[in-house]
Scaffold this active site. Structure first.
Site, mmCIF file in Angstrom:
data_model
loop_
_atom_site.group_PDB
_atom_site.id
_atom_site.type_symbol
_atom_site.label_atom_id
_atom_site.label_comp_id
_atom_site.label_asym_id
_atom_site.label_seq_id
_atom_site.Cartn_x
_atom_site.Cartn_y
_atom_site.Cartn_z
ATOM 1 N N ASP A 1 20.467 -6.119 39.238
ATOM 2 C CA ASP A 1 20.455 -7.023 38.173
ATOM 3 C C ASP A 1 20.112 -8.126 38.601
ATOM 4 O O ASP A 1 19.905 -8.823 39.496
ATOM 5 C CB ASP A 1 22.133 -7.042 38.101
ATOM 6 C CG ASP A 1 22.524 -7.833 36.609
ATOM 7 O OD1 ASP A 1 21.350 -7.658 35.852
ATOM 8 O OD2 ASP A 1 23.641 -8.548 36.345
ATOM 9 N N ASN B 1 22.463 -0.342 28.132
ATOM 10 C CA ASN B 1 21.170 -1.029 27.953
ATOM 11 C C ASN B 1 20.179 -0.346 26.858
ATOM 12 O O ASN B 1 19.297 -1.273 26.424
ATOM 13 C CB ASN B 1 20.391 -0.807 29.436
ATOM 14 C CG ASN B 1 20.783 -1.714 30.513
ATOM 15 O OD1 ASN B 1 20.836 -1.426 31.668
ATOM 16 N ND2 ASN B 1 21.432 -2.775 30.506
HETATM 17 C C1 IPE Z 1 23.624 -3.257 34.948
HETATM 18 O O1 IPE Z 1 23.081 -4.527 34.502
HETATM 19 C C2 IPE Z 1 22.806 -2.181 34.684
HETATM 20 C C3 IPE Z 1 21.719 -1.946 35.500
HETATM 21 C C4 IPE Z 1 21.219 -2.830 36.524
HETATM 22 C C5 IPE Z 1 20.616 -1.034 35.231
HETATM 23 P P1 IPE Z 1 23.313 -5.290 33.327
HETATM 24 O O2 IPE Z 1 22.242 -6.452 33.385
HETATM 25 O O3 IPE Z 1 23.208 -4.492 32.132
HETATM 26 O O4 IPE Z 1 24.818 -5.520 33.284
HETATM 27 P P2 IPE Z 1 25.832 -6.444 32.363
HETATM 28 O O5 IPE Z 1 25.612 -5.772 30.799
HETATM 29 O O6 IPE Z 1 25.452 -8.024 32.592
HETATM 30 O O7 IPE Z 1 27.229 -6.006 32.806
HETATM 31 C C1 IPE Z 2 18.605 -5.544 35.386
HETATM 32 O O1 IPE Z 2 18.337 -6.675 35.125
HETATM 33 C C2 IPE Z 2 17.663 -4.399 35.132
HETATM 34 C C3 IPE Z 2 18.144 -3.651 33.903
HETATM 35 C C4 IPE Z 2 19.224 -3.635 33.216
HETATM 36 C C5 IPE Z 2 17.146 -2.549 33.355
HETATM 37 P P1 IPE Z 2 18.287 -7.379 33.930
HETATM 38 O O2 IPE Z 2 17.598 -6.835 33.025
HETATM 39 O O3 IPE Z 2 19.747 -6.916 33.460
HETATM 40 O O4 IPE Z 2 18.475 -8.886 34.109
HETATM 41 P P2 IPE Z 2 19.184 -10.140 33.615
HETATM 42 O O5 IPE Z 2 20.718 -9.825 34.153
HETATM 43 O O6 IPE Z 2 18.873 -10.519 32.269
HETATM 44 O O7 IPE Z 2 18.913 -11.336 34.584
HETATM 45 MG MG MG Z 3 21.682 -8.260 33.853
#
Ligand code: IPE
Ligand code: IPE
Ligand code: MG
Length: 240
Positions: free
Chosen positions: A23, A71
């Site tokens: 993340d 997502n």
């Molecule tokens: C979790 O990250 C999913 C992945 C790393 C693929 P998110 O960024 O989607 O999580 P939330 O929504 O902040 O909990």
């Molecule tokens: C995690 O990074 C990767 C995926 C969920 C695909 P994020 O896209 O959630 O990155 P932040 O949390 O917005 O920084």
């Molecule tokens: Mg994230």
């Protein structure tokens, strides 16, 4: 740190299975005034580097959370960018790790992906079917609740009652050891619907780093931290 020195410092207590919630890609990119898609690309490259380091240290299974069921609610533009990243680089990146004898499994509801991507994942899985012992699970369109509901429905359709092992066997990770260590980067302290059943006794490690900044050194740090945990599995220290 040299591989041997790290293993010695960890007293050989290397997790068999590490799962990673990668993340922070978006925030990492935003800070650099770059598009989120750039963060995802750098994140994917970092993930490959981490896998190489983990296998070098003796880890047997790695599960990476690449895309959650939730997502899929992100803007179309971001999803298209992620899908293009997979289209253009999946084979190249994962091929590099898998050619060293690592079996690839895509876990999640793959049918939610565009068809050409489903094909790419199937082909990648098939090209590693001969390998045993080391494995990568790429969690795409993965949600632990979805996984559990699917497993329960399979059992119901078969008309069979299941015990704990029976339910495990119906999950995407069937046949694999549960994760010993779950790492989440990006400052958040939650599981976000990741491996809820399999995480029952995992050690949870949260890093303040945004994923593209989670270096091999950070992974070493997490593994060393893991090696110092006392895993009691419900027993007392005296019983261990
Ligand atoms: C979790 O990250 C999913 C992945 C790393 C693929 P998110 O960024 O989607 O999580 P939330 O929504 O902040 O909990
Ligand atoms: C995690 O990074 C990767 C995926 C969920 C695909 P994020 O896209 O959630 O990155 P932040 O949390 O917005 O920084
Ligand atoms: Mg994230």
């Amino acid at each position: 740190m040299q591989k041997e020195a790290l293993i010695k410092k960890a007293e050989g207590k290397i997790p068999r299975h590490i799962a990673i919630i990668m993340d922070g890609n978006g925030r990492w990119a935003k800070k650099r005034m770059m598009p989120r898609s750039y963060g995802h690309k750098m994140g994917m490259e970092r993930m490959i580097g981490l896998m190489e380091r983990a296998f070098e240290l003796g880890v047997e299974y790695i599960t990476v959370y690449a895309l959650s069921t939730e997502n899929l609610k992100r803007p179309k533009e971001e999803l298209d960018g992620l899908f293009n990243l997979f289209r253009n680089h999946f084979k190249q990146y994962f091929g590099r790790v898998c050619e060293r004898g690592v079996r690839l499994r895509a876990i999640g509801d793959i049918s939610l992906l565009p068809e050409d991507l489903q094909q790419i994942l199937h082909e990648a899985e098939e090209s590693t079917l001969q390998y045993e012992g080391k494995g990568i699970n790429v969690a795409v369109c993965y949600g632990a609740r979805d996984e559990l509901v699917r497993a329960v429905n399979i059992a119901v359709e078969k008309g069979e009652k299941v015990d704990e092992n029976g339910l495990s066997a119906l999950l995407y990770t069937s046949g694999q050891p549960d994760p010993d260590l779950i790492i989440r980067t990006g400052k958040e302290v939650r599981l976000s619907n990741f491996l809820l059943y399999q995480a029952a006794y995992a050690e949870l490690y949260f890093s303040e780093k945004m994923f593209p900044d989670f270096s091999d050194k950070e992974l070493d740090r997490a593994i060393l931290w893991f090696s110092k945990r006392t895993r009691r599995f419900g027993k007392t220290d005296e019983q261990l």
